[in-house]
Scaffold this motif. Structure first.
Motif, PDB file in Angstrom:
ATOM      1  N   GLY A 453       0.796  -1.225   0.000  1.00  8.81           N
ATOM      2  CA  GLY A 453       0.000   0.000   0.000  1.00  8.81           C
ATOM      3  C   GLY A 453       0.828   1.273   0.000  1.00  8.81           C
ATOM      4  N   LYS A 454       2.137   1.148  -0.033  1.00  7.93           N
ATOM      5  CA  LYS A 454       3.011   2.327  -0.057  1.00  7.93           C
ATOM      6  C   LYS A 454       3.848   2.366  -1.340  1.00  7.93           C
ATOM      7  N   LEU A 455       4.462   1.250  -1.654  1.00  9.93           N
ATOM      8  CA  LEU A 455       5.244   1.131  -2.879  1.00  9.93           C
ATOM      9  C   LEU A 455       4.549   0.235  -3.879  1.00  9.93           C
ATOM     10  N   THR A 456       3.898  -0.804  -3.375  1.00  9.51           N
ATOM     11  CA  THR A 456       3.184  -1.751  -4.225  1.00  9.51           C
ATOM     12  C   THR A 456       1.705  -1.741  -3.863  1.00  9.51           C
ATOM     13  N   PHE A 457       0.852  -2.022  -4.868  1.00 10.33           N
ATOM     14  CA  PHE A 457      -0.580  -1.814  -4.690  1.00 10.33           C
ATOM     15  C   PHE A 457      -1.376  -2.938  -5.351  1.00 10.33           C
ATOM     16  N   ASP A 458      -2.620  -3.083  -4.914  1.00  9.02           N
ATOM     17  CA  ASP A 458      -3.514  -4.058  -5.538  1.00  9.02           C
ATOM     18  C   ASP A 458      -4.168  -3.431  -6.766  1.00  9.02           C
ATOM     19  N   ARG A 459      -4.797  -4.270  -7.568  1.00 10.66           N
ATOM     20  CA  ARG A 459      -5.389  -3.807  -8.823  1.00 10.66           C
ATOM     21  C   ARG A 459      -6.513  -2.787  -8.608  1.00 10.66           C
ATOM     22  N   LEU A 460      -7.393  -3.058  -7.652  1.00 11.47           N
ATOM     23  CA  LEU A 460      -8.569  -2.202  -7.518  1.00 11.47           C
ATOM     24  C   LEU A 460      -8.210  -0.792  -7.078  1.00 11.47           C
TER      25      LEU A 460
END
Length: 557
Positions: A453-460
């Motif tokens: 949630g800071k550098l990498t994220f989910d698709r939605l």
């Protein structure tokens, strides 16, 4: 045309029609440049030429996504005074870095080892969406009629089989194909010549290629999926004008690579490209991109930064040997609808602008000779004599070599540095991308790290910042030829690859109340990347244009 659409036309028709000399489908760099050139030629000759441009996005640029480092060569031909006119080319490239990544280290390639195609001196880091908006303004100032929010949904033909124009889609159709209270019948736009400039894997361009057999004798087209984020980073990590490209980790044996482009205002465009000829159905290009950002040589750029926007788009990358025949009775293919990207340079906007100009010149001369609905063969002749053809010929072997992944890089060096792109042979693409996928039984599943949630994220959360929206109660524009194939073939044989190759979470397999698997299509998430239309192993998924104005709304991508 679907049967429900035909029924609505019969019920509410006939459709109104407008007449133009030239209709352009798609307000991207190619389409707008074609329209601008037509008006420039008309003004110089004292003739009147009516030109209309249809754009499915809410405005020109809304659906445009690219890296992008732009070669201004073609733009300078179109507008020699583009600087004075305020074209948004604000950041000239100041430094090139090419890194080869292992899992923990990065090795910078010495500049003397780099092919000329990696030299970006004199080029500009841009938001291609903003460049397109600017081109739209120039087109309208010259008298081009630009219709944003109107998706060309159907090709129209004359009795002799030549292209007559296009029709826009009906508006206000509900999920069941019935007219709602907001229903509006589509409109026909008739033209003496129609130019298709829809971008990679154009919905109507694909139909025209099939009808006129434009791919006969050509290599199968080869595509990539480009996934991009725009960040505002810590000023200490920012170096305006810096261009970074990487190869290697996390995908050594697969055509892939990344870019980091340092724009103005402490912004960095970061993206990852994965060739769609991959074999392993467990690969997720989106997760590979997220994983790439965690590399020790990369993550430092983004720590303490803020992600601003997200998007994805297919890339037509087959090169010269995959170009279809460009003309047909009544029209032509321009830009990425045909596939003019120079993959070796990672650039296509200059090619799109140039082909738009060449097609416009051919159409203008034909109109002056009182011709219509014939083939603009002068366009093909002019392309073959142009600097663009020479550039693409030099690059023709790069994509076939890079299909070997990182291990193809030394061969690219031999082709581009030692042989200078003049090898006495041309390598070919033997299979279409969808034919390359192998059964899941041949591979082990890939476990990707969970996003932080800071550098990498989910698709939605990514789709949310792409500003994607479609009217909820409209027909699903991701259509299936056979509804049994997703479970019966794709899930059972390939472990449901559509749930992984889609970068927007459109496809997911869920259980029914009876415990049976079914494919759920979350069409409202679709960012119009076209990956499903390209990579589906049985070509059962067909992307059709949704209601105009729907899809992403990229502010500065």
């Amino acid at each position: 045309m679907t049967s429900s659409a035909q029924t609505l036309i019969e019920q509410f028709g006939p459709r109104d029609a407008m007449e133009f000399d030239v209709v352009v489908v798609g307000a991207g760099p190619a389409g707008l440049s074609a329209a601008i050139k037509l008006k420039q030629l008309a003004a110089a000759s004292g003739r009147e030429v009516s030109v209309c441009v249809l754009e499915k996005g809410g405005e020109p640029g809304a659906h445009i996504l690219s890296g992008a480092v732009m070669d201004p060569k073609a733009l300078t031909e179109l507008f020699p005074n583009w600087k004075e006119l305020g074209a948004p080319l604000n950041t000239e490239v100041t430094e090139d870095r090419v890194l080869v990544l292992t899992e923990t280290k990065a090795f910078k390639t010495p500049s003397w080892l780099l092919p000329a195609c990696f030299e970006n001196h004199g080029n500009y880091i841009v938001s291609l969406a903003n460049v397109t908006r600017w081109l739209g303004q120039q087109a309208e100032a010259l008298g081009v009629e630009v219709f944003p929010g109107f998706a060309a949904a159907e090709v129209l033909y004359n009795d002799d089989g030549s292209v007559r124009g296009v029709a826009t889609g009906n508006m206000g159709v509900d999920r069941h194909g019935e007219a709602s209270a907001a229903f509006q019948l589509g409109m026909e736009l008739h033209a003496k010549y129609t130019l298709f400039a829809e971008g990679a894997r154009g919905h109507l361009g694909k139909q025209v290629m099939a009808k006129f057999d434009l791919n006969k004798g050509k290599d199968p087209q080869s595509y990539g999926i480009g996934i991009k984020e725009l960040w505002e980073i810590d000023p200490k990590q920012h170096k305006q004008g810096l261009v970074v490209h990487t190869t290697g980790w996390p995908m050594f044996d697969q055509y892939s690579g990344s870019f980091l482009y340092h724009l103005e205002n402490n912004q960095v465009a970061v993206g990852y490209v994965v060739g769609l000829a991959y074999e392993n159905p467990y690969i997720s290009p989106y997760e590979e991109f997220q994983r790439f950002k965690t590399h020790p040589a990369i993550r430092g750029f983004f720590e303490g930064g803020k992600r601003i926007s997200y998007g994805a788009r297919a890339i037509t990358a087959g090169g010269l040997q995959s170009l279809p025949k460009l003309t047909f009775p009544g029209g032509a293919l321009i830009g990425c609808d045909a596939g003019f990207l120079n993959m070796s340079r990672i650039k296509g906007s200059h090619a799109a602008i140039k082909t738009g100009m060449l097609a416009a010149e051919a159409a203008f001369d034909a109109l002056g000779a009182n011709r219509q609905h014939d083939e603009l063969t002068a366009y093909t002749t002019a392309f073959e004599a142009s600097w663009l053809h020479e550039e693409l010929h030099t690059a023709r072997n790069v994509k076939p070599l890079l299909k070997r992944g990182t291990y193809g890089s030394p061969l690219v060096w031999l082709d581009q540095v030692l042989l200078r792109g003049k090898a006495p042979w041309t390598l070919h693409h033997s299979k279409a991308d969808h034919e390359c996928l192998r059964p899941a039984a041949d591979f082990a599943p890939i476990t990707y790290p969970k996003p932080d949630g800071k550098l990498t994220f989910d698709r939605l959360s990514s789709v949310f910042i792409s500003n994607t929206n479609h009217a909820e109660d409209q027909p699903i524009h991701l259509t299936l030829k056979d509804a049994s194939i997703p479970v019966g073939v794709n899930l059972s044989k390939y472990a449901g690859p559509e749930s992984r190759y889609c970068p927007a979470g459109v496809y997911e397999f869920v259980k029914t109340d009876e415990g049976q698997d079914r494919l759920q299509i979350n069409a409202q998430n679709c960012v119009h990347c076209k990956t499903c239309d390209i990579k589906d192993p049985t070509q059962n998924i067909v992307w059709v244009t949704p209601e105009g104005g729907g899809g992403p709304n990229y502010p500065s991508m």
